[in-house]
Design a protein around this motif. Structure first.
Motif, short mmCIF file in Angstrom:
data_model
loop_
_atom_site.label_atom_id
_atom_site.label_comp_id
_atom_site.label_asym_id
_atom_site.label_seq_id
_atom_site.Cartn_x
_atom_site.Cartn_y
_atom_site.Cartn_z
N LEU A 71 -17.90 -79.58 -52.19
CA LEU A 71 -18.90 -78.65 -51.67
C LEU A 71 -19.22 -78.93 -50.20
O LEU A 71 -19.50 -78.00 -49.43
N VAL A 72 -19.16 -80.19 -49.79
CA VAL A 72 -19.31 -80.50 -48.37
C VAL A 72 -18.15 -79.87 -47.60
O VAL A 72 -18.34 -79.27 -46.52
N THR A 73 -16.94 -79.99 -48.13
CA THR A 73 -15.77 -79.42 -47.48
C THR A 73 -15.90 -77.90 -47.35
O THR A 73 -15.63 -77.33 -46.29
N LEU A 74 -16.32 -77.23 -48.42
CA LEU A 74 -16.47 -75.78 -48.37
C LEU A 74 -17.56 -75.37 -47.39
O LEU A 74 -17.45 -74.33 -46.72
N THR A 75 -18.62 -76.16 -47.29
CA THR A 75 -19.69 -75.83 -46.36
C THR A 75 -19.20 -75.90 -44.91
O THR A 75 -19.51 -75.02 -44.09
N LEU A 76 -18.41 -76.91 -44.60
CA LEU A 76 -17.81 -77.01 -43.26
C LEU A 76 -16.91 -75.81 -42.98
O LEU A 76 -16.94 -75.24 -41.89
N ALA A 77 -16.13 -75.41 -43.98
CA ALA A 77 -15.24 -74.26 -43.81
C ALA A 77 -16.02 -72.97 -43.66
O ALA A 77 -15.66 -72.09 -42.87
N ALA A 78 -17.10 -72.84 -44.41
CA ALA A 78 -17.92 -71.62 -44.34
C ALA A 78 -18.49 -71.44 -42.94
O ALA A 78 -18.53 -70.32 -42.41
#
Length: 309
Positions: A71-78
């Motif tokens: 979820l941290v990774t997806l937040t950075l991508a978002a």
């Protein structure tokens, strides 16, 4: 209509989380990839008490020694993108407190403008369960059932209420809400898991292990859906764990998605014939760094589109 193509984000330990994830995400969107994906690996046991995927004697890949939190990774991508959808293939449901995960996914969907695809599974690692699970390994199916129910409740209208094994929500307002109903996709292999998918989920997350096997699985799932009276279409996103090698592999016994870009694209074409909605290409396990990952991803995309995929 061309198959939608997605790219796995760089979570493995050879990448720099804060620098490489936004860079790869932004580049992938500019190339034309329509979705960005993460997976979950909580730890790397030393020594391994269980083989990879629970298969005795199968070693864990070294890249699993440090996998960034999904979820941290997806937040950075978002934060680095505008259009690409943000998917998980998969989040291991029993490693998460249901209410907190539902809240996190709702916030990410709200912040990204409705781009989240919630992919769940039950996992297989006893070591991960011992370290992090909210219920025993033997109750992994029930944990996933509750997680789905809690997500539907939390993402729905206020007041929210739920009375489950782990989760007890008295009548309450819970926000923010997702920008739209978040699709739930499941990695369902067994018949019991497939029934759960048909009855309670929006889509399916198979893994590319050969086009013929995939086609047989897809036919079986469609037949089950018809038997159980499902009328809504089943969303599909195929995960392909590609092993890129510049010079490719020789021999007819080459495994799917192993080899040169041309060989990977040939396998993409064969799997695309099955007729699924989307194919996720995860290259991170075999590229040295983010620059190589971006270069290979661009070449795969260009050749796939040229081939009519």
């Amino acid at each position: 209509m061309a198959t939608r193509l997605g790219l796995g984000l760089p979570q493995n330990r050879q990448y720099d989380l804060g620098r490489d994830v936004p860079d790869v995400a932004r580049t992938a969107e500019n190339i034309g990839y329509e979705s960005l994906w993460v997976y979950e690996r909580a730890l790397f046991p030393e020594p391994a008490t269980q083989g990879l995927y629970g298969i005795e004697g199968l070693p864990w890949p070294d890249s699993y020694r440090g996998v960034a939190e999904p979820l941290v990774t997806l937040t950075l991508a978002a934060a680095a993108t505008e259009r690409a959808r943000l998917g998980s293939s998969v989040l291991i449901a029993p490693l998460h407190v249901p209410f907190q995960l539902a809240k996190s996914l709702a916030a990410l969907d709200s912040a990204s403008g409705g781009r989240v695809l919630a992919g769940f599974g039950t996992g297989w690692s006893h070591d991960e369960y011992a370290a992090a699970s909210v219920r025993p390994f033997e109750e992994r199916g029930q944990a996933l059932d509750e997680l789905i129910e809690v997500c539907r409740a939390v993402w729905g209208p206020d007041p929210v209420s739920y009375d489950g094994h782990l989760t007890k929500i008295a009548s309450a307002a819970v926000g923010p809400k997702p920008a739209r109903p978040i699709p739930i996709l499941l990695a369902a292999g067994s018949k019991k898991a497939q029934r759960r998918l048909v009855d309670h989920a929006d889509g399916w997350l198979p893994v590319g292990m050969g086009a013929e096997a995939l086609a047989a699985q897809w036919r079986g799932l469609q037949e089950l859906a018809a038997e159980r009276g499902r009328t809504e279409p089943i969303l599909t996103a195929l995960r392909t764990n590609a092993r890129y090698q510049a010079k490719g592999y020789d021999g007819a016994d080459r495994a799917p998605f192993r080899g040169s870009v041309d060989q990977i694209v040939d396998d993409l074409a064969a799997h695309a014939e099955v007729g699924l909605d989307e194919i996720l290409i995860d290259l991170q396990g075999s590229t040295r760094d983010a620059e190589e990952l971006k270069e290979v991803a661009a070449e795969v995309y260009e050749k796939a589109r040229a081939a009519g995929i």
